[in-house]
Design an enzyme around this catalytic site. Structure first.
Site, PDB file in Angstrom:
ATOM      1  CG  ASP A 198      -1.846   1.148   1.346  1.00  0.00           C
ATOM      2  OD1 ASP A 198      -1.745   2.066   0.518  1.00  0.00           O
ATOM      3  OD2 ASP A 198      -2.691   1.145   2.268  1.00  0.00           O
ATOM      4  CG  ASP A 244      -2.779   3.638  -2.523  1.00  0.00           C
ATOM      5  OD1 ASP A 244      -3.832   3.017  -2.394  1.00  0.00           O
ATOM      6  OD2 ASP A 244      -2.215   4.223  -1.587  1.00  0.00           O
ATOM      7  CD  GLU A 245      -5.184  -0.511  -0.409  1.00  0.00           C
ATOM      8  OE1 GLU A 245      -5.495  -1.664  -0.095  1.00  0.00           O
ATOM      9  OE2 GLU A 245      -5.811   0.481  -0.043  1.00  0.00           O
TER      10      GLU A 245
END
Ligand code: TTP
Ligand code: MG
Length: 364
Positions: A15, A113-114
């Protein structure tokens, strides 16, 4: 038949740290070390709209995602306030995903964003997994000048909780035998599927930590939360079988929000703005070849009280008329309120790919 001698899995969850603001700081070195808030224009404390994210310097002032931008300005007027540049973040996100994907073909992007990686066949033991995680962190930092936090665990659930455990720039490894001890002291809210409302209900039942949840009588949990009750209980023991890449798509949900120039009690205007949001959402859904099943409507009043209402249909759809009708019905459920309305939002979730099925026209 259940496979009881299933091989132990090694799952990694990465993350990015304060993603949008990290990109802004990277591209504007002058911001480094200063609190940076990404979101609407604060207009000297009179701005409308919300904080999308902020860096850890700004979080020290109590600023966080979803907070009204006017409040963020009051907490720290000297912060750098920047408007979100989605095309830029999308571009950086795509590059980061290319890096991550190289480390395992069992890969699942999760939001902006993970990502999850199943590296079971790539490493022989937890030491090798840790080394691989360091390599990933270094490569992302080298290529994109962005730090991330990584969790490693025997399943996706615990890997995700672990990546959040030490942020920013963390690396947390949870071995099979340590899972319950790791989870027990954490507040129930750290469990990915437990939101504010469920947390509140659990606190009322005396359940504060994941350990409390694990030792709670499962029948009482089912009474209160239906089938989710039994699932929460299993999760609290660190039990989760979900495969990387399985289940829900790479995107959790898709939505738009809009803040009125001045708070309004003109419900025609509210419905009109909702219709516009539906059009934006539906256009994106069709462009990305997706179908949705759940629709959530959000209303924020002048006093910042925020109400949401959702409906999950039996069938998947991408039709604008279906979305508009559901949104109108849900909005009616939330109206009238005592206060004027400040913000409205439409979000669809429970997404799946429409590939192989004819995408119904946006104009239908
Ligand atoms: P997150 O990973 O939830 O947050 P983050 O990366 O900013 O911070 P953290 O270090 O805690 O991981 O979300 C990723 C990006 O998604 C975030 O940078 C901005 C965007 N976002 C929104 O636009 N609205 C929101 O409410 C949240 C939570 C995130
Ligand atoms: Mg993040």
């Amino acid at each position: 038949m259940k496979n009881h001698c299933r091989k132990k899995r090694v799952i990694l969850h990465a993350d990015m740290d304060h993603f949008f603001s990290a990109v802004e700081v990277r591209d504007h070195p002058i911001y480094r070390g200063r609190p940076v808030v990404v979101g609407a224009d604060p207009k000297n404390g009179n701005g409308r709209g919300v904080v999308k994210t902020c860096n850890y310097e700004a979080r020290r002032f109590g600023i966080h995602s979803g907070m009204p931008i006017s409040k963020a300005w009051k907490l720290c007027p000297e912060a750098v306030f920047v408007r979100a540049s989605y095309p830029l973040y999308k571009n950086v996100s795509a590059k980061i995903m290319i890096i991550l994907r190289k480390y395992s073909d069992k890969f699942q992007r999760w939001g902006f964003d993970e990502a999850f990686l199943d590296v079971s066949s790539k490493v022989k033991n937890i030491e090798e997994a840790t080394e691989l995680a360091w390599n990933i962190k270094h490569e992302i930092l080298w290529e994109e000048q962005i730090t991330c936090s990584i969790g490693i665990a025997p399943n996706k659930l615990v890997a995700k909780i672990a990546s959040d455990y030490k942020k920013p720039d963390g690396l947390t490894v949870v071995k099979e035998d340590d899972m319950e001890t790791f989870l027990a002291p954490l507040p129930v809210r750290k469990m990915p599927s437990i939101g504010e409302k469920t947390e509140h209900k659990m606190n009322e039942m005396g359940i504060k930590t994941i350990g409390d949840l694990a030792s709670f009588q499962v029948s009482l949990l089912t009474q209160r939360f239906g089938i989710m009750g039994a699932r929460y209980h299993r999760y609290a023991h660190g039990i989760s079988e979900s495969e990387v890449g399985a289940g829900r798509g790479s995107r959790r949900s898709l939505g738009h929000e809009s803040t009125f120039m001045t708070n309004t009690s003109d419900y025609n205007l509210v419905h009109h703005r909702m219709d516009e949001l539906c059009e934006k959402v539906c256009e994106k859904i069709i462009r990305r070849n997706l179908l949705f099943r759940t629709v959530t409507v959000k209303l924020r009043y002048g006093n910042f009280q925020t109400l949401t209402c959702s409906k999950t249909s039996r069938l998947f759809t991408n039709r604008l008329q279906d979305l508009k009708k559901t949104v109108r019905d849900l909005t009616k459920n939330l109206l009238p309120g005592k206060e004027r309305i400040r913000l409205v939002g439409v979000r669809v979730s429970n997404l799946k790919s429409s590939k192989g099925q004819r995408a119904l026209s946006f104009l239908l």
